[in-house]
Design an enzyme around this catalytic site. Structure first.
Site, PDB file in Angstrom:
ATOM      1  N   GLU A 200      10.882  -4.219   6.417  1.00  0.00           N
ATOM      2  CA  GLU A 200       9.933  -3.520   7.279  1.00  0.00           C
ATOM      3  C   GLU A 200      10.329  -3.586   8.754  1.00  0.00           C
ATOM      4  OE1 GLU A 200       7.832  -1.725   5.996  1.00  0.00           O
ATOM      5  OE2 GLU A 200       7.281  -2.536   4.027  1.00  0.00           O
TER       6      GLU A 200
ATOM      7  N   LEU B 274       6.163  -0.130  -1.345  1.00  0.00           N
ATOM      8  CA  LEU B 274       6.322  -1.353  -2.130  1.00  0.00           C
ATOM      9  C   LEU B 274       5.488  -1.328  -3.413  1.00  0.00           C
ATOM     10  CD1 LEU B 274       6.210  -4.007   0.743  1.00  0.00           C
ATOM     11  CD2 LEU B 274       8.199  -3.457  -0.675  1.00  0.00           C
TER      12      LEU B 274
ATOM     13  N   TYR C 296       0.798  -1.223   0.000  1.00  0.00           N
ATOM     14  CA  TYR C 296       0.000   0.000   0.000  1.00  0.00           C
ATOM     15  C   TYR C 296       0.836   1.280   0.000  1.00  0.00           C
ATOM     16  CZ  TYR C 296       1.019  -0.026   5.030  1.00  0.00           C
ATOM     17  OH  TYR C 296       1.657  -0.050   6.241  1.00  0.00           O
ATOM     18  N   GLY C 297       2.162   1.130   0.121  1.00  0.00           N
ATOM     19  CA  GLY C 297       3.012   2.312   0.208  1.00  0.00           C
ATOM     20  C   GLY C 297       4.249   2.185  -0.660  1.00  0.00           C
TER      21      GLY C 297
END
Length: 268
Positions: A70, A9, A6-7
């Protein structure tokens, strides 16, 4: 296994190379999350909103690598918590995947800006990618080029089960193709991954909201793997007819490009 990016990646961002070889399943959304701008990247927390992202199929080695990226170790004070969620691919929630991994932000969001749309790519003006299932003249590169589509990021053979092809939409070729449910049918085509701007370009040629509407469908590749893609489908019911030879040949030329003679659409 699947992961929702969602970001950073997502396509076009600096960390997307970790997913570059992963299979793109579709653009979807997860509910009961809120997204915040953390300054250069987003974070999502439990909430009442909806967040958008790209779903990829990954292997264990890629998941382990992403855990490192992450900084996820399974500890209480981790920056992110990896958890499972459900991703939907259409507004009616007809198509979904359960058990999709997502990295949820595990720190304070005090004084952080909410991203109301839940879509980080659109929030900062980055390109959005999606899947299109092409089953008629859009299988033909000549037609795509005429309609302004200059780049297809990925392309795989696609099979739509439970439908057949009919011809009942008036167009410059006479009657153009449409999809009709048929339990015994199957429609051959291609799953294109492309930037959404090109889908907007196709809208004009397809008469989006006038002749056709975008409908999300579950399509299989020739290995039986699931994809979620939009297709142009018409609700018009003006009676079925036969396609012109010119139009039929345009479709057959497009399908033979990759399928050769390996798949024949019901109704074509």
């Amino acid at each position: 296994m699947y992961i929702m990016a969602y970001g950073s990646l997502r396509y076009g961002f600096e960390l997307h190379h970790y997913l570059r070889k992963a299979r793109f399943v579709g653009l979807g959304y997860a509910e009961n999350y809120d997204m915040y701008d953390l300054g250069g990247y987003p974070g999502v927390v439990k909430g009442e909103g909806r967040i958008w992202g790209e779903v990829y199929e990954i292997d264990k080695a890629t998941l382990d690598l992403l855990d490192q990226v992450e900084d996820y170790k399974g500890e209480e004070d981790d920056l992110y918590v990896r958890e499972l969620t459900t991703v939907f691919f259409d507004e009616k929630r007809l198509h979904r995947l359960n058990g999709v991994y997502i990295y949820r932000y595990n720190q304070s969001i005090k004084d952080r800006d909410l991203i109301p749309s839940g879509d980080y790519s659109r929030w900062i003006g980055m390109p959005v990618i999606t899947n299109l299932f092409a089953y008629a003249e859009n299988t033909n590169y000549d037609v795509l080029s005429e309609r302004g589509v200059k780049e297809i990021l990925r392309e795989v053979n696609g099979i739509l089960k439970g439908y057949r092809m009919i011809f009942n939409v008036p167009c410059k070729y006479g009657l153009c193709a449409n999809l009709k449910e048929d339990p015994e049918g199957r429609v051959c085509g291609y799953i294109y991954t492309l930037v959404e701007d090109y889908l907007n370009t196709l809208d004009k040629a397809e008469g989006h909201l006038i002749k056709y509407v975008r409908r999300t469908l579950k399509v299989l590749d020739d290995q039986g793997r699931e994809y979620f893609a939009v297709a142009y489908v018409s609700d018009q019911d003006m009676g079925e007819g036969m396609p012109s030879e010119e139009y039929k040949n345009i479709i057959l030329k497009g399908l033979s490009r990759r399928w050769k003679s390996g798949c024949v659409s019901t109704g074509l």
